[in-house]
Design an enzyme around this catalytic site. Structure first.
Site, mmCIF file in Angstrom:
data_model
loop_
_atom_site.group_PDB
_atom_site.id
_atom_site.type_symbol
_atom_site.label_atom_id
_atom_site.label_comp_id
_atom_site.label_asym_id
_atom_site.label_seq_id
_atom_site.Cartn_x
_atom_site.Cartn_y
_atom_site.Cartn_z
ATOM 1 C CG ASP A 277 -1.965 1.070 1.229
ATOM 2 O OD1 ASP A 277 -2.040 1.818 0.238
ATOM 3 O OD2 ASP A 277 -2.705 1.177 2.212
ATOM 4 C CG ASP A 278 0.207 4.833 -0.206
ATOM 5 O OD1 ASP A 278 -0.627 4.437 -1.034
ATOM 6 O OD2 ASP A 278 -0.009 5.767 0.576
ATOM 7 C CB CYS B 140 -6.336 3.406 -1.637
ATOM 8 S SG CYS B 140 -4.937 4.009 -0.698
ATOM 9 C CG HIS C 184 -9.843 1.962 0.789
ATOM 10 N ND1 HIS C 184 -8.798 2.838 0.536
ATOM 11 C CD2 HIS C 184 -10.863 2.724 1.265
ATOM 12 C CE1 HIS C 184 -9.176 4.068 0.844
ATOM 13 N NE2 HIS C 184 -10.417 4.024 1.302
ATOM 14 C CG ASP D 271 -2.168 0.938 -3.206
ATOM 15 O OD1 ASP D 271 -0.981 1.270 -3.035
ATOM 16 O OD2 ASP D 271 -3.100 1.382 -2.515
ATOM 17 C CG ASN D 272 -1.275 4.381 -4.592
ATOM 18 O OD1 ASN D 272 -2.381 4.054 -4.163
ATOM 19 N ND2 ASN D 272 -0.311 4.835 -3.783
#
Length: 469
Positions: A30-31, A69, A128, A265-266
């Site tokens: 995540d990130d 997200c 999410h 995710d990004n």
């Protein structure tokens, strides 16, 4: 139908080995930025993920479906551009009521398709794409037999989170770090699953999304400054947890019958984590959407290979369905393509359709303003071969809030494309030279294609109504 050599090779090999359909494991950070893992040049200690890359295929032009997200995860699960689904931005947490935006129950996810064909399915970690323990569709409604995780981030931080939910019921206070808690539960699920049927395990880590908490002994290994040390230790802790899960898969005899994918995710909010790419999380420059991507499936995928093929999260559903022998939906637009030939040595494979990213909440925020970025940021990115067209939107009521608000629904449908930038990512991966003035005719042609996809996509996306909540 004429089968390509790679497909014939796969069919022959599977028959020869009398192999069952492969298990599928997705490990999603995540990130995490493009260069956070050691095998991508990162400074964090990530021996387990690095070993996974050495044993499989490392992707260097792999992209998330969006730069933040909720839409990114929606694209991964559905094989569709997230705005086509109606997840236009991240789903904000509200003290009262529900934010209306979510992944609708009418969407068909990868988990649903695999479950219907006999797979056991589990979601563990960050969700999410809807709010857990609400009237919105839950993981069990979207194809997952089992779910253990959180709606959004681990609260109050990665250490001792209090907001995990198991199959619709709150778990209460937990001890330990989120990534280790998530892997503990994934291992429990693996130990209890039915050995007779294949499985799909979707593990969505909370790390390294803020609010960060990392083991002090790991933090002490770095000397990049307090905040950066915490971040690098966070990546290391994620790797440690991933390593425990990979080890358990091996112990259970699933090394050679399981496809493992590692991604993020990004992009990261740390510029140093994005590999020299322009931009960061929530931006449509490459720093916001180009991600690490590692796929291992021994001996089907040759070890130690690297591919520069242009891929996206939306490609995962058609590809994994192809490998599992599962038909994809024919009653809706799928934006992804099946890249399975690439996995089996077809180096000439090339995607046959362009890619589009749309993220309309693109005004520079406080972190971007601190870097000298002001005003509007790009809202669209359109990729064809090595060319990337960046587009800016024009509308009299350009949104200026972080979270999605009711006025956005009209903005989404009424805004038009104002100006464009053009980059050749083969020669200028850092996007330093805008070629739009030199290639005006080309920009005109590409912008028409991009605008057509955009219009079709936002027309299909739901119009969310706050009054119904």
């Amino acid at each position: 139908m004429i089968l390509c050599p790679a497909t014939l090779f796969l069919s022959f090999t599977l028959s020869l080995l009398n192999a069952e359909r492969p298990n599928i494991v997705i490990l999603l950070a995540d990130d995490a930025g493009y260069s956070d893992f050691g095998c991508y040049g990162g400074k964090a200690e990530t021996p387990n993920i690095d070993q996974l890359a050495a044993e499989g295929l490392k992707l260097t032009d792999f992209h998330a479906a969006a730069p933040n997200c909720s839409p990114s995860r929606t694209g991964l699960l559905t094989g569709r551009y997230p705005s086509r689904v109606g997840v236009y931005s991240y789903i904000p947490e509200q003290k009262e009521g529900l934010h209306p935006m979510h992944m609708p129950s009418s969407e068909v996810t990868l988990a649903e398709l695999l479950k219907e064909s006999g797979y056991q399915t589990a979601h563990i970690g960050k969700w999410h794409v809807s709010v857990l323990r609400s009237t919105q569709p839950q993981p069990i409604d979207q194809g997952f037999d089992y779910s253990f995780g959180t709606t959004n981030n681990a609260i109050p931080s990665h250490l001792n989170p209090v907001n995990f939910v198991r199959n619709g019921e709150s778990v209460g206070d937990l001890e330990g770090y989120a990534c280790q808690i998530v892997v503990d539960d994934a291992i429990r699920w693996l130990n209890q699953k039915d050995e007779a049927d294949p499985f799909f395990l979707y593990v969505a880590f909370h790390e390294p999304h803020e609010k960060i908490a990392s083991p002090p002994e790991m933090v002490a290994q770095y000397s990049e400054g307090k905040k950066r040390n915490e971040y690098l230790a966070n990546i290391q802790n994620l790797d440690d947890a991933a390593g425990r899960l990979l080890e358990r898969l091996d112990q259970l005899g699933h090394r050679e019958d399981t496809i493992v994918l590692v991604a993020s995710d990004n992009g990261s909010l740390h510029d140093a984590s994005n590999g020299g790419l322009r931009g960061q999380k929530s931006m449509l420059y490459e720093g916001g959407i180009r991600e690490p991507g590692i796929i291992r499936w021994p001996p089907m995928i040759e070890a130690g290979k690297t591919s520069g093929a242009t891929l996206n999260f939306v490609d995962l559903l058609p590809t994994f369905c192809s490998l599992a022998g599962v038909a994809v939906p024919q009653d809706r637009t799928l934006d992804g393509v099946d890249f399975s030939p690439l996995l089996f040595g077809n180096e000439n494979w090339k995607r046959d359709q362009p890619l589009f990213w749309y993220f309309y909440r693109s005004i520079a925020g406080s972190s971007q303003r601190a870097q000298g970025m002001t005003g509007k940021m790009p809202a669209g990115a359109f990729r064809k071969d090595d060319w990337l067209l960046i587009g800016y939107l024009e509308h009299p009521n350009m949104p200026d809030s972080h979270a999605m608000v009711p006025s956005d629904m009209d903005f989404l449908r009424e805004s038009t494309w104002e100006k464009f930038e053009l980059y050749n990512l083969r020669t200028d991966r850092a996007q330093k030279k805008d070629l739009s003035n030199e290639r005006r005719a080309f920009v005109k042609r590409m912008s028409k294609e991009m605008a057509a996809i955009h219009a079709n996509m936002v027309q299909e996306g739901p119009y969310w109504n706050w009054e119904d909540q």
